[in-house]
Design a protein around this motif. Structure first.
Motif, short mmCIF file in Angstrom:
data_model
loop_
_atom_site.label_atom_id
_atom_site.label_comp_id
_atom_site.label_asym_id
_atom_site.label_seq_id
_atom_site.Cartn_x
_atom_site.Cartn_y
_atom_site.Cartn_z
N TYR A 177 0.86 -1.19 0.00
CA TYR A 177 0.00 0.00 0.00
C TYR A 177 0.89 1.24 0.00
O TYR A 177 0.82 2.08 0.88
CB TYR A 177 -0.94 -0.02 1.21
N ILE B 268 -3.33 2.29 -5.38
CA ILE B 268 -3.62 0.88 -5.11
C ILE B 268 -5.07 0.71 -4.67
O ILE B 268 -5.75 -0.23 -5.07
CB ILE B 268 -2.66 0.32 -4.04
N PHE B 269 -5.56 1.65 -3.85
CA PHE B 269 -6.94 1.56 -3.37
C PHE B 269 -7.95 1.83 -4.47
O PHE B 269 -9.09 1.38 -4.40
CB PHE B 269 -7.15 2.54 -2.21
N GLY C 114 -7.29 -2.45 -4.42
CA GLY C 114 -6.59 -2.59 -3.15
C GLY C 114 -5.75 -3.83 -2.99
O GLY C 114 -5.55 -4.32 -1.88
N PRO D 271 -2.42 -5.55 -2.51
CA PRO D 271 -1.04 -5.18 -2.19
C PRO D 271 0.00 -6.13 -2.78
O PRO D 271 1.19 -5.87 -2.71
CB PRO D 271 -1.01 -5.26 -0.66
#
Length: 196
Positions: free
Chosen positions: A150, A155-156, A160, A162
């Motif tokens: 993250y 990424i979110f 999301g 990782p």
């Protein structure tokens, strides 16, 4: 000295090919020396020819060189991209990995930065298990896994994950997708530079 990056992919219908192209472009923009490579097709030619989309993708990428053990030895870092098949990487990528025993035995895959991406037909089609199972292989090599974690807000915005970028087949490669792939490859290059 530029980091030598091998972006190695397998793609049946084009999703992972697009992901690999986006990564290669971002890596070149970051100053890396990049080889964009595909793994050899292992499905029988008549099976590939029998599915129009598969055949079209094969013909479209006929000029992209096939990855070899020599490419693995050349590279400082690897970005691997392959679709999910029943929760693990497609057999074509696994078949390529199975050819690397000789270079592995002499330590030629050790201490190199490695990251991976994948795709599946749906959002819960095994992407995380695919990436994690590949990273087990990387650990056997003595490779250094460089997941995006993250480490960037994008990424979110892309689900999301990782462990590495994942894409749902048929979804658009929007700016968030391109940013997430770009972030992952730049992080890989940065860590490879520290290792080198």
């Amino acid at each position: 000295m530029a980091i030598k990056l091998a972006v190695i992919y397998y793609s049946t219908y084009g999703t992972n090919h697009q992901m690999a192209q986006i990564a290669a472009e971002a890596a070149r923009a970051a100053g890396a020396d990049v080889r964009l490579l595909k793994v050899a097709e292992t499905a029988p030619a008549e099976v590939v020819a029998g599915q129009e989309a598969w055949k079209a993708q094969s013909e479209k990428t006929a000029d992209i060189p096939a990855a070899s053990a020599q490419d693995m030895e050349w590279a400082d870092a690897y970005l691997i991209s392959a679709p999910t098949r029943f929760g693990v990487m497609a057999s074509q990528m696994r078949a390529f990995i199975d050819t690397l025993g000789g270079i592995w035995a002499k330590g030629g895959l050790a201490n190199k930065a490695i990251s991976a991406m994948t795709s599946a037909q749906n959002a819960h089609g095994g992407q995380e298990t695919t990436l994690l199972s590949f990273y087990v292989t990387a650990m056997h090599w003595g490779g250094i896994v460089v997941a995006p974690g993250y480490t960037d807000p994008v990424i979110f915005k892309t689900g999301g994950n990782p462990y590495g970028y994942t894409h749902t087949q048929g979804a658009e490669f929007d700016e968030n997708a391109k940013s997430a792939i770009g972030h992952q490859v730049r992080r890989l290059i940065e860590v490879a530079g520290k290792l080198k």
